[in-house]
Scaffold this active site. Structure first.
Site, short mmCIF file in Angstrom:
data_model
loop_
_atom_site.label_atom_id
_atom_site.label_comp_id
_atom_site.label_asym_id
_atom_site.label_seq_id
_atom_site.Cartn_x
_atom_site.Cartn_y
_atom_site.Cartn_z
N ARG A 102 18.93 137.42 160.99
CA ARG A 102 20.23 138.09 161.05
C ARG A 102 20.33 139.12 159.92
NH1 ARG A 102 21.76 136.79 156.68
NH2 ARG A 102 23.64 138.04 156.91
N ARG A 128 21.99 142.20 170.11
CA ARG A 128 23.33 142.13 169.48
C ARG A 128 23.91 143.55 169.51
NH1 ARG A 128 23.78 138.92 163.92
NH2 ARG A 128 25.95 138.70 164.59
N GLN A 130 27.85 132.28 156.31
CA GLN A 130 26.70 132.98 155.71
C GLN A 130 26.83 133.07 154.18
OE1 GLN A 130 28.31 133.97 158.45
NE2 GLN A 130 27.01 135.07 159.88
N ASP A 177 27.48 146.79 158.95
CA ASP A 177 26.65 146.73 160.16
C ASP A 177 26.62 148.05 160.90
OD1 ASP A 177 27.35 143.80 159.58
OD2 ASP A 177 25.71 143.72 161.04
N ASN A 213 31.79 145.33 159.43
CA ASN A 213 31.02 144.31 158.71
C ASN A 213 31.55 142.95 159.15
OD1 ASN A 213 28.99 143.58 156.76
ND2 ASN A 213 30.64 142.90 155.44
N LYS A 214 30.94 141.90 158.63
CA LYS A 214 31.32 140.53 159.01
C LYS A 214 32.83 140.34 159.01
CE LYS A 214 29.21 137.93 160.12
NZ LYS A 214 29.03 137.82 161.59
O1 MRU Z 1 26.30 138.09 161.86
P1 MRU Z 1 25.43 138.45 160.70
O2 MRU Z 1 25.16 137.31 159.78
O3 MRU Z 1 24.18 139.17 161.13
O4 MRU Z 1 26.31 139.49 159.89
C1 MRU Z 1 25.76 140.13 158.78
C2 MRU Z 1 26.71 140.98 158.04
O5 MRU Z 1 27.82 141.17 158.44
C3 MRU Z 1 26.18 141.69 156.84
O6 MRU Z 1 27.19 141.88 155.90
C4 MRU Z 1 25.63 143.04 157.32
O7 MRU Z 1 24.60 142.86 158.24
C5 MRU Z 1 25.18 143.94 156.26
S1 MRU Z 1 24.07 143.23 155.14
C6 MRU Z 1 22.67 143.97 154.99
#
Ligand code: MRU
Length: 330
Positions: free
Chosen positions: A49, A86, A184, A225, A235-236
């Protein structure tokens, strides 16, 4: 393909393996992931991920298929499947489009995948260098999700900057949002910080506002992202709320991203596709369930933070202020 190794990805010259991030921090299990179909499953269930890392991992698995002698049509099908694994992190599409262009030009997929890996390592180092200009001495910072070596091929984006800041004596403490619903922050970021000997404190996402109000956090750094052309970014989930709280309390807020995360085709945050995940992830984790199995739940994996809440965006090429973004930097 040559030997490659990062915190969560390994190629020993024959076999591609990923560290199963769903089992961290309790178990370190490496899984074979050379076949694109297998890699797609690992990406979907978040065994591998993080925006840059899924692009790198997808490129390497496609290169493995090419090395196994697959024909052009099969490679194109696999690239399309990986690209769609994704929807939000644009690094995945960026890597697959690069690999497809090389395939169509009759080039070497293994060399291109290796270049994508090497570039990601270098981009992380560049962000880490530029990030040092952000910090004053002895700052406590707060981060969300995981943006470190488990999310990239290198030291990470936001967490890489924090690491370099700690090594330079500028960052003294890291507050880690647990990051609901898949944790995470608690499982991965805390694991990385412990390995690096960086002092840190885990908090639930709902505790960040108190720390920001009480002046216990000097800066918030997060990954991204997808960055849209106007500077809005995904982002998350939870990042947007954190940005609102940081603005309310006058705490600087910085997304950190390499150019592979910038989507110039995407005009603004409203155009970023947001992954919707299984509602069961909100009702429990692993074997533990805290809501009835029938409770309706909402589970967007990401949210969008508008550029107006950004103090500056840290790219591998340097720091870009909100004013510059709003004036049309991209
Ligand atoms: O769902 P995930 O764990 O892949 O989400 C990751 C994030 O949101 C990170 O903050 C994002 O990928 C940037 S980190 C390099």
């Amino acid at each position: 393909m040559r030997e490659l190794a990062s915190l969560a990805l390994r190629h020993d010259g024959r076999t591609l393996r990923i560290l199963d991030q769903t089992l961290l921090p309790d178990e370190e299990v490496w899984l074979e992931a050379g076949e694109p179909e297998v890699m797609i499953r690992h990406i979907r269930r978040l065994a591998v991920r993080g925006a840059p890392l899924i692009g790198v991992a997808a490129a390497l698995s496609l290169a493995c298929l090419a090395e196994a002698g697959a024909a052009g049509a099969a490679l194109k099908r696999a690239a399309a499947g990986l690209r769609a694994a994704r929807p939000t992190a644009v690094n995945l599409m960026w890597a697959m489009d690069r690999m497809t262009a090389v395939l169509e030009a009759g080039g070497a997929l293994a060399a291109e995948a290796e270049a994508i890996f090497d570039e990601d390592v270098a981009l992380c180092e560049a962000m880490g260098r530029h990030g040092l200009t952000l910090f004053g001495p002895g700052e406590a910072v707060l981060t969300h999700c995981n943006s470190g070596g488990l999310a990239t091929a290198g030291i990470g984006t936001a967490l890489g900057v924090i690491r370099r800041g700690f090594e330079a004596g500028l960052v003294r403490h890291v507050f880690v949002d647990e990051t609901r619903p898949l944790l995470q922050g608690a499982r991965l970021t805390a694991w990385e910080l412990a390995r690096q000997g960086i002092p840190h404190t885990l908090i639930t996402d709902s505790m960040a506002a108190i720390l920001l109000r009480d002046g216990r956090v000097q800066r918030v750094l997060v990954g991204a992202d997808r960055v849209a052309r106007n500077g809005d970014f995904a982002n998350k989930v939870g990042t947007y709320g954190l940005a609102v709280q940081a603005r309310h309390h006058g705490v600087p807020f910085h997304p950190v991203a390499p150019w592979s995360t910038v989507d110039l085709q995407c005009p603004d945050g409203a155009a970023i596709p947001i992954e919707q995940r299984d509602p069961a992830e909100v009702r429990g984790y692993g074997a533990c369930r805290w809501a009835a199995g029938t409770t309706p739940a909402y589970n967007p994996a990401f949210d969008v933070t508008p550029v107006e809440l950004v103090t500056s965006l840290l790219l591998d090429r340097g720091v870009v202020t909100r004013e510059a973004l709003e004036a049309g930097y991209f």
